[in-house]
Scaffold this active site. Structure first.
Site, PDB file in Angstrom:
ATOM      1  N   THR A 189       0.764  -1.391  -0.032  1.00 37.38           N
ATOM      2  CA  THR A 189      -0.098  -0.173   0.081  1.00 37.38           C
ATOM      3  C   THR A 189       1.029   1.118   0.123  1.00 37.38           C
ATOM      4  O   THR A 189       1.957   1.206   0.396  1.00 37.38           O
ATOM      5  CB  THR A 189      -0.900   0.088   1.255  1.00 37.38           C
ATOM      6  OG1 THR A 189       0.046   0.127   2.464  1.00 37.38           O
ATOM      7  CG2 THR A 189      -1.840  -1.144   1.459  1.00 37.38           C
ATOM      8  N   GLU A 334      -6.011  -3.908   0.035  1.00 31.97           N
ATOM      9  CA  GLU A 334      -6.162  -5.191   0.923  1.00 31.97           C
ATOM     10  C   GLU A 334      -7.499  -5.974   0.505  1.00 31.97           C
ATOM     11  O   GLU A 334      -7.666  -6.910   1.035  1.00 31.97           O
ATOM     12  CB  GLU A 334      -6.628  -4.562   2.248  1.00 31.97           C
ATOM     13  CG  GLU A 334      -5.352  -3.800   2.873  1.00 31.97           C
ATOM     14  CD  GLU A 334      -5.029  -2.329   2.723  1.00 31.97           C
ATOM     15  OE1 GLU A 334      -5.614  -1.898   1.592  1.00 31.97           O
ATOM     16  OE2 GLU A 334      -4.680  -1.823   3.685  1.00 31.97           O
ATOM     17  N   LYS A 447     -14.253  17.708  11.153  1.00 30.42           N
ATOM     18  CA  LYS A 447     -15.065  17.755  12.372  1.00 30.42           C
ATOM     19  C   LYS A 447     -15.284  19.157  12.912  1.00 30.42           C
ATOM     20  O   LYS A 447     -14.262  19.836  13.712  1.00 30.42           O
ATOM     21  CB  LYS A 447     -14.232  16.954  13.522  1.00 30.42           C
ATOM     22  CG  LYS A 447     -14.397  15.344  13.253  1.00 30.42           C
ATOM     23  CD  LYS A 447     -13.861  14.456  14.095  1.00 30.42           C
ATOM     24  CE  LYS A 447     -13.653  13.010  13.586  1.00 30.42           C
ATOM     25  NZ  LYS A 447     -12.272  12.786  13.236  1.00 30.42           N
ATOM     26  N   TRP A 452     -19.955  16.124  11.835  1.00 29.43           N
ATOM     27  CA  TRP A 452     -18.892  15.718  10.672  1.00 29.43           C
ATOM     28  C   TRP A 452     -19.380  16.424   9.329  1.00 29.43           C
ATOM     29  O   TRP A 452     -20.632  16.256   9.078  1.00 29.43           O
ATOM     30  CB  TRP A 452     -19.014  14.260  10.594  1.00 29.43           C
ATOM     31  CG  TRP A 452     -18.180  13.452  11.833  1.00 29.43           C
ATOM     32  CD1 TRP A 452     -18.173  14.062  13.129  1.00 29.43           C
ATOM     33  CD2 TRP A 452     -17.633  12.149  11.587  1.00 29.43           C
ATOM     34  NE1 TRP A 452     -17.602  13.188  13.777  1.00 29.43           N
ATOM     35  CE2 TRP A 452     -17.149  11.988  12.870  1.00 29.43           C
ATOM     36  CE3 TRP A 452     -17.541  11.252  10.867  1.00 29.43           C
ATOM     37  CZ2 TRP A 452     -16.588  10.750  13.570  1.00 29.43           C
ATOM     38  CZ3 TRP A 452     -16.703  10.136  10.983  1.00 29.43           C
ATOM     39  CH2 TRP A 452     -16.285   9.895  12.383  1.00 29.43           C
TER      40      TRP A 452
HETATM   41  P1  ADP Z   1      -3.744   3.844  -1.039  1.00 23.69           P
HETATM   42  O1  ADP Z   1      -4.939   4.914  -1.552  1.00 23.69           O
HETATM   43  O2  ADP Z   1      -3.677   3.666   0.318  1.00 23.69           O
HETATM   44  O3  ADP Z   1      -2.813   3.459  -1.854  1.00 23.69           O
HETATM   45  P2  ADP Z   1      -5.770   1.894  -2.269  1.00 23.69           P
HETATM   46  O4  ADP Z   1      -5.432   2.292  -3.433  1.00 23.69           O
HETATM   47  O5  ADP Z   1      -5.909   0.568  -1.753  1.00 23.69           O
HETATM   48  O6  ADP Z   1      -4.828   2.416  -1.047  1.00 23.69           O
HETATM   49  O7  ADP Z   1      -7.167   2.774  -1.608  1.00 23.69           O
HETATM   50  C1  ADP Z   1      -8.287   2.369  -0.876  1.00 23.69           C
HETATM   51  C2  ADP Z   1      -8.939   3.330  -0.617  1.00 23.69           C
HETATM   52  O8  ADP Z   1      -9.301   4.294  -1.682  1.00 23.69           O
HETATM   53  C3  ADP Z   1     -10.205   3.072   0.006  1.00 23.69           C
HETATM   54  O9  ADP Z   1     -10.269   2.745   1.206  1.00 23.69           O
HETATM   55  C4  ADP Z   1     -11.041   4.489  -0.109  1.00 23.69           C
HETATM   56  O10 ADP Z   1     -10.843   5.415   0.700  1.00 23.69           O
HETATM   57  C5  ADP Z   1     -10.535   4.923  -1.491  1.00 23.69           C
HETATM   58  N1  ADP Z   1     -11.418   4.749  -2.467  1.00 23.69           N
HETATM   59  C6  ADP Z   1     -11.343   3.470  -3.432  1.00 23.69           C
HETATM   60  N2  ADP Z   1     -12.279   3.548  -4.475  1.00 23.69           N
HETATM   61  C7  ADP Z   1     -13.054   4.614  -3.957  1.00 23.69           C
HETATM   62  C8  ADP Z   1     -14.477   5.154  -4.454  1.00 23.69           C
HETATM   63  N3  ADP Z   1     -15.081   4.523  -5.603  1.00 23.69           N
HETATM   64  N4  ADP Z   1     -14.897   6.240  -3.760  1.00 23.69           N
HETATM   65  C9  ADP Z   1     -14.165   6.640  -2.543  1.00 23.69           C
HETATM   66  N5  ADP Z   1     -13.025   6.333  -2.252  1.00 23.69           N
HETATM   67  C10 ADP Z   1     -12.616   5.269  -2.661  1.00 23.69           C
END
Ligand code: ADP
Length: 550
Positions: A189, A334, A447, A452
């Site tokens: 990640t 994940e 917040k 929120w």
């Molecule tokens: P990182 O950005 O930490 O590398 P990921 O690519 O796995 O990790 O991103 C996952 C996160 O991206 C999700 O937990 C969520 O917050 C956000 N995310 C993914 N798809 C969407 C979506 N369609 N709308 C809003 N948030 C999203």
């Protein structure tokens, strides 16, 4: 218990490419290469070269379970590595080249990669990390002999040539059969806080994810599709598309490093692409290009947008002006990554477009195989009424159980029935029909005086203003309310818009106390390694921003 009398056939990644070869052998895989030219191959040929590569890996001393890294764009050689490395029982570790060199070196060392395969674009970064990577025995350039760099590398015996490796081998290779729970690939990640964390996928989890993702109410892919994954193969297996495409026999089109609006549009048109996938920031630059040049999409009829919230204004533009159906999807590294996809139910057919639009802007319904729920801060289940919002938890056979060698203990939490759940870090609501809507990442929520405010909602309204190209809403410190929303805006090229115009655009769309306290205009927003807006960076940048009246 009475045991079934059905065959036991392990679910292995090699079965995907074998199937594609046998049933869709002549389906094309088209790549725009780093060199700029267009390369064409087929599943049949790709399978043949993957077998040669598997022989080459064995000769390089790569054993089952060994990690083999890639630092590469989307292309056919990267796909050969997907199948050869995992198919042979080793672990494909895809590395995001947009990370800092030190982060890449840290990841390579943590994963204990044995070999690193890289596109020539990344030679400078490879040269800088080579002396730091103690476990790597082979550095392999994804290139023909005549393009091989003459550069030597400190700490390495030299750079091997991918095409030489392959051509020295026979294509006689039988994919081994092993336990379907064996590890197949590894992706870290982005690690916005602390070190990156490794998610180690398995053959079984990947095949189940592939099956579920292809279904009509997920990505809806078939042998009639031409798929262009803009989402990189170094990030969560390009959302699974290299596996799904092989399973259904779809033609694949890889854009290589050419991700600007013009190059993408040309490739979408020339290869008759029907389906594409990417994060909203990529589509923003494509749409800016098509808008400015008055272009259309003549074959693309669907696009999946995820990775961050897709603004409703983008969904409407794609659908109404360009006739491209948007599939809003949510997932995480994940989760392999797909968790939910936003497709309609039977009853929505009778709804008007205006009634359907709010449904479509949600992140969608859980795929079969993904169990989800929302809980409050004490872990108590919240109702599915579309209003109550809380921490989103998931479980399922393609959800992470533990991070690779994290040493921090399991990230999972138990509920009262002793079921284990993965806390996503997202805050969302779920409506009575099961549509989940992300209101924020828990760390991005604003917040204000104990209430929120959803930064996503504020951003979606901002980008529905005709002069706004991109927007990010962050919390700014406030003496009375603790935090208040600050909107950071990138204007569309040539557009003129003031702070007051943007704020006036919120009238009647949200409660007065949710309207941002201030708007600042910037040339560009900081983007992370996967093309998402880096709010951590923005928060740092505007830490001392003084809000009007504060
Ligand atoms: P990182 O950005 O930490 O590398 P990921 O690519 O796995 O990790 O991103 C996952 C996160 O991206 C999700 O937990 C969520 O917050 C956000 N995310 C993914 N798809 C969407 C979506 N369609 N709308 C809003 N948030 C999203």
């Amino acid at each position: 218990m009475l045991q079934s009398l059905m065959m036991q056939m392990p679910l292995l990644i090699s079965s995907l490419i074998e199937h594609a070869d046998r049933h869709h052998g002549d389906s094309e895989i088209v790549s725009r290469r780093v060199e700029g030219d267009i390369h064409r191959t087929t599943y049949h040929e790709l399978h043949r070269r993957s077998r040669r590569l598997a022989n080459a890996l064995a000769e390089l001393g790569i054993d089952q379970g060994d990690r083999v890294a890639t630092v590469a764009w989307n292309g056919y050689r990267h796909m050969e590595l997907y199948y050869a490395v995992s198919g042979a029982g080793s672990v494909l570790h895809t590395i995001n080249p947009r990370l800092l060199a030190e982060q890449i070196a840290w990841i390579v060392n943590h994963a204990e990669d044995r070999a690193v395969f890289f596109d020539l674009t990344f030679l400078p970064v490879i040269q800088s990390i080579a002396p730091l990577c103690k476990t790597v025995r082979h550095w392999v350039a994804l290139a023909d002999r005549d393009r091989m760099p003459v550069a030597t590398m400190e700490g390495a015996n030299g750079v091997l040539c991918y095409e030489d490796l392959i051509s020295a081998q026979t294509d006689q290779f039988t994919w081994p059969e092993f336990d379907e729970n064996a590890a197949s690939s590894l992706c870290y990640t982005s690690g916005t806080t602390g070190h990156p964390k490794g998610v180690l996928y398995g053959h079984r989890s990947t095949i189940l994810h592939t099956l579920a993702s292809a279904l009509p109410d997920a990505l809806n892919l078939s042998a009639r599709d031409v798929i262009l994954p803009v989402v990189p193969m170094f990030h969560v297996n390009a959302w699974g598309l290299p596996y799904i495409a092989a399973m259904v026999g779809a033609k694949l089109v890889f854009p290589g490093p050419f991700l600007d609006g013009k190059s993408l549009h040309e490739l979408l048109e020339s290869e008759k692409v029907t389906f594409s996938a990417g994060v909203p920031t990529v589509w923003q630059s494509l749409l800016t290009y098509t808008e400015a040049n008055n272009l259309k999409f003549s074959t693309m009829n669907r696009t999946v947008i995820g990775g961050s919230a897709c603004p409703p204004a983008m969904i409407q533009l794609f659908q109404q002006k360009y006739g491209v159906q948007v599939l809003h999807a949510w997932g995480m590294t994940e989760m392999s990554p797909l968790g939910t996809a936003c497709t309609f139910k039977h009853k929505h057919a009778a709804w008007s477009p205006a009634e359907r639009a709010p449904v479509q802007s949600k992140q969608g319904r859980a795929l079969y195989g993904v169990d989800m729920k929302i809980v409050d801060d004490d872990g108590v289940d919240l109702p599915w009424d579309g209003i109550a919002f809380g921490n989103l938890l998931v479980r399922g056979p393609w959800v992470v159980r533990d991070y690779y060698k994290s040493g921090e203990g399991s990230p999972l939490v138990d509920d009262k029935q002793n079921k284990q759940w993965f806390p996503t870090g997202d805050v969302s609501n779920i409506d009575a029909d099961g549509y989940m809507q992300i209101t924020d990442r828990s760390k991005d929520v604003i917040k204000s005086g104990g209430e929120w405010i959803s930064s996503i909602e504020i951003e979606n309204i901002a980008v529905s203003h005709p002069a706004v190209a991109m927007a990010a809403c962050i919390a700014a410190a406030h003496p009375k309310w603790d935090e208040r929303p600050l909107l950071v805006v990138v204007k569309k090229p040539g557009a003129s818009v003031t702070r007051d115009d943007v704020l006036a655009h919120y009238a009647g769309k949200v409660a007065r106390w949710q309207v941002p306290d201030d708007v600042v205009f910037v040339e560009a927003l900081p983007l992370g390694a996967t093309g998402k807006i880096l709010k951590t960076k923005l928060r740092e940048q505007f830490r001392v921003h003084r809000l009007p009246g504060a």
